[in-house]
Design a protein around this motif. Structure first.
Motif, PDB file in Angstrom:
ATOM      1  N   LEU A  32       0.819  -1.214   0.000  1.00 28.24           N
ATOM      2  CA  LEU A  32       0.000   0.000   0.000  1.00 28.24           C
ATOM      3  C   LEU A  32       0.855   1.267   0.000  1.00 28.24           C
ATOM      4  CD1 LEU A  32      -2.894  -1.004   2.420  1.00 28.24           C
ATOM      5  CD2 LEU A  32      -2.959  -0.817  -0.072  1.00 28.24           C
ATOM      6  N   LEU A  33       1.978   1.244   0.705  1.00 25.89           N
ATOM      7  CA  LEU A  33       2.875   2.398   0.711  1.00 25.89           C
ATOM      8  C   LEU A  33       3.490   2.609  -0.664  1.00 25.89           C
ATOM      9  CD1 LEU A  33       4.179   4.575   2.494  1.00 25.89           C
ATOM     10  CD2 LEU A  33       6.016   2.951   2.934  1.00 25.89           C
ATOM     11  N   PHE A  34       3.899   1.532  -1.318  1.00 27.46           N
ATOM     12  CA  PHE A  34       4.454   1.628  -2.666  1.00 27.46           C
ATOM     13  C   PHE A  34       3.419   2.179  -3.640  1.00 27.46           C
ATOM     14  CE2 PHE A  34       5.535  -0.189  -6.821  1.00 27.46           C
ATOM     15  CZ  PHE A  34       6.802   0.344  -6.967  1.00 27.46           C
ATOM     16  N   VAL A  35       2.209   1.704  -3.543  1.00 31.55           N
ATOM     17  CA  VAL A  35       1.140   2.201  -4.411  1.00 31.55           C
ATOM     18  C   VAL A  35       0.882   3.676  -4.138  1.00 31.55           C
ATOM     19  CG1 VAL A  35      -1.343   2.010  -4.891  1.00 31.55           C
ATOM     20  CG2 VAL A  35       0.068  -0.047  -4.753  1.00 31.55           C
ATOM     21  N   ALA A  36       0.892   4.064  -2.877  1.00 30.01           N
ATOM     22  CA  ALA A  36       0.665   5.473  -2.532  1.00 30.01           C
ATOM     23  C   ALA A  36       1.771   6.367  -3.089  1.00 30.01           C
ATOM     24  CB  ALA A  36       0.578   5.629  -1.018  1.00 30.01           C
ATOM     25  N   PHE A  38       3.723   5.677  -5.650  1.00 31.72           N
ATOM     26  CA  PHE A  38       3.619   5.664  -7.110  1.00 31.72           C
ATOM     27  C   PHE A  38       2.515   6.598  -7.589  1.00 31.72           C
ATOM     28  CE2 PHE A  38       1.976   3.863 -11.085  1.00 31.72           C
ATOM     29  CZ  PHE A  38       3.119   3.964 -11.854  1.00 31.72           C
ATOM     30  N   LEU A  39       1.356   6.535  -6.951  1.00 32.70           N
ATOM     31  CA  LEU A  39       0.252   7.423  -7.339  1.00 32.70           C
ATOM     32  C   LEU A  39       0.599   8.880  -7.077  1.00 32.70           C
ATOM     33  CD1 LEU A  39      -2.867   5.411  -6.138  1.00 32.70           C
ATOM     34  CD2 LEU A  39      -2.124   5.829  -8.491  1.00 32.70           C
ATOM     35  N   ALA A  40       1.268   9.134  -5.961  1.00 39.57           N
ATOM     36  CA  ALA A  40       1.667  10.506  -5.658  1.00 39.57           C
ATOM     37  C   ALA A  40       2.673  11.019  -6.684  1.00 39.57           C
ATOM     38  CB  ALA A  40       2.254  10.578  -4.260  1.00 39.57           C
ATOM     39  N   ALA A  41       3.600  10.175  -7.105  1.00 37.21           N
ATOM     40  CA  ALA A  41       4.566  10.591  -8.113  1.00 37.21           C
ATOM     41  C   ALA A  41       3.892  10.801  -9.460  1.00 37.21           C
ATOM     42  CB  ALA A  41       5.673   9.552  -8.233  1.00 37.21           C
ATOM     43  N   TYR A  42       2.906   9.968  -9.772  1.00 37.97           N
ATOM     44  CA  TYR A  42       2.178  10.107 -11.034  1.00 37.97           C
ATOM     45  C   TYR A  42       1.398  11.419 -11.084  1.00 37.97           C
ATOM     46  CZ  TYR A  42      -0.974   9.090 -14.876  1.00 37.97           C
ATOM     47  OH  TYR A  42      -1.675   9.148 -16.050  1.00 37.97           O
ATOM     48  N   VAL A  43       0.784  11.771  -9.987  1.00 38.56           N
ATOM     49  CA  VAL A  43       0.000  13.000  -9.921  1.00 38.56           C
ATOM     50  C   VAL A  43       0.908  14.222  -9.820  1.00 38.56           C
ATOM     51  CG1 VAL A  43      -1.724  14.237  -8.529  1.00 38.56           C
ATOM     52  CG2 VAL A  43      -1.963  11.806  -8.934  1.00 38.56           C
ATOM     53  N   PRO A  49       8.641  17.882   0.742  1.00 39.95           N
ATOM     54  CA  PRO A  49       8.949  18.907  -0.259  1.00 39.95           C
ATOM     55  C   PRO A  49      10.327  18.704  -0.884  1.00 39.95           C
ATOM     56  CG  PRO A  49       8.108  19.900   1.745  1.00 39.95           C
ATOM     57  CD  PRO A  49       8.310  18.454   2.028  1.00 39.95           C
ATOM     58  N   LYS A  50      10.442  18.985  -2.162  1.00 44.39           N
ATOM     59  CA  LYS A  50      11.680  18.914  -2.948  1.00 44.39           C
ATOM     60  C   LYS A  50      12.182  17.488  -3.162  1.00 44.39           C
ATOM     61  CE  LYS A  50      12.239  23.427  -2.891  1.00 44.39           C
ATOM     62  NZ  LYS A  50      12.210  24.295  -4.001  1.00 44.39           N
ATOM     63  N   ILE A  51      11.378  16.481  -2.874  1.00 38.70           N
ATOM     64  CA  ILE A  51      11.785  15.095  -3.102  1.00 38.70           C
ATOM     65  C   ILE A  51      10.711  14.422  -3.950  1.00 38.70           C
ATOM     66  CG2 ILE A  51      12.244  12.875  -2.034  1.00 38.70           C
ATOM     67  CD1 ILE A  51      13.284  14.320   0.395  1.00 38.70           C
ATOM     68  N   SER A  52      11.147  13.779  -5.026  1.00 37.19           N
ATOM     69  CA  SER A  52      10.216  13.054  -5.874  1.00 37.19           C
ATOM     70  C   SER A  52      10.643  11.597  -5.968  1.00 37.19           C
ATOM     71  CB  SER A  52      10.154  13.677  -7.268  1.00 37.19           C
ATOM     72  OG  SER A  52      11.377  13.487  -7.932  1.00 37.19           O
ATOM     73  N   PHE A  53       9.702  10.746  -6.328  1.00 39.01           N
ATOM     74  CA  PHE A  53       9.968   9.313  -6.446  1.00 39.01           C
ATOM     75  C   PHE A  53      11.021   9.044  -7.516  1.00 39.01           C
ATOM     76  CE2 PHE A  53       8.801   5.035  -7.987  1.00 39.01           C
ATOM     77  CZ  PHE A  53       8.994   4.347  -6.803  1.00 39.01           C
TER      78      PHE A  53
END
Length: 101
Positions: A32-36, A38-43, A49-53
């Protein structure tokens, strides 16, 4: 006496063991954390702040590529042999962690 090779071998097994224990105890939360993330990076939303997947993945890959020669030179069995030994020990530790966890 150089003990870096022995320490790397032990750490590969222990790291696999800890990963196995963590996966055994929290497989649902991990997925669930990985999915969260991934979805956050997709959106385009970042939890910190200042960190992306994608930034984290690229930094991990560049770190591994730049330090793989240091790790494999610590063992006296060559690059392919030492890298495969580390992977095998990690997988054995992972299996023990999943089995005993």
């Amino acid at each position: 006496m150089d003990v870096n090779g022995i320490i790397v071998i032990i750490l590969a097994f222990v790291d696999g063991l800890f990963f196995g224990l963590a996966i055994k105890k929290g497989v649902v939360s991990f997925v669930l954390l990985f999915v969260a993330f991934f979805l956050a990076a997709y959106v385009g939303f970042s939890f910190i702040p200042k960190i992306s997947f994608s930034g984290i993945i690229s930094k991990i890959i560049s770190y591994l590529v730049s330090h793989i020669s240091i790790i494999t030179n610590s063992l006296a069995i060559g690059t392919a042999g030492s890298f495969s030994l580390l992977i095998v020990l990690f997988i054995v530790g992972l299996a023990v962690g999943l089995w005993k966890g």
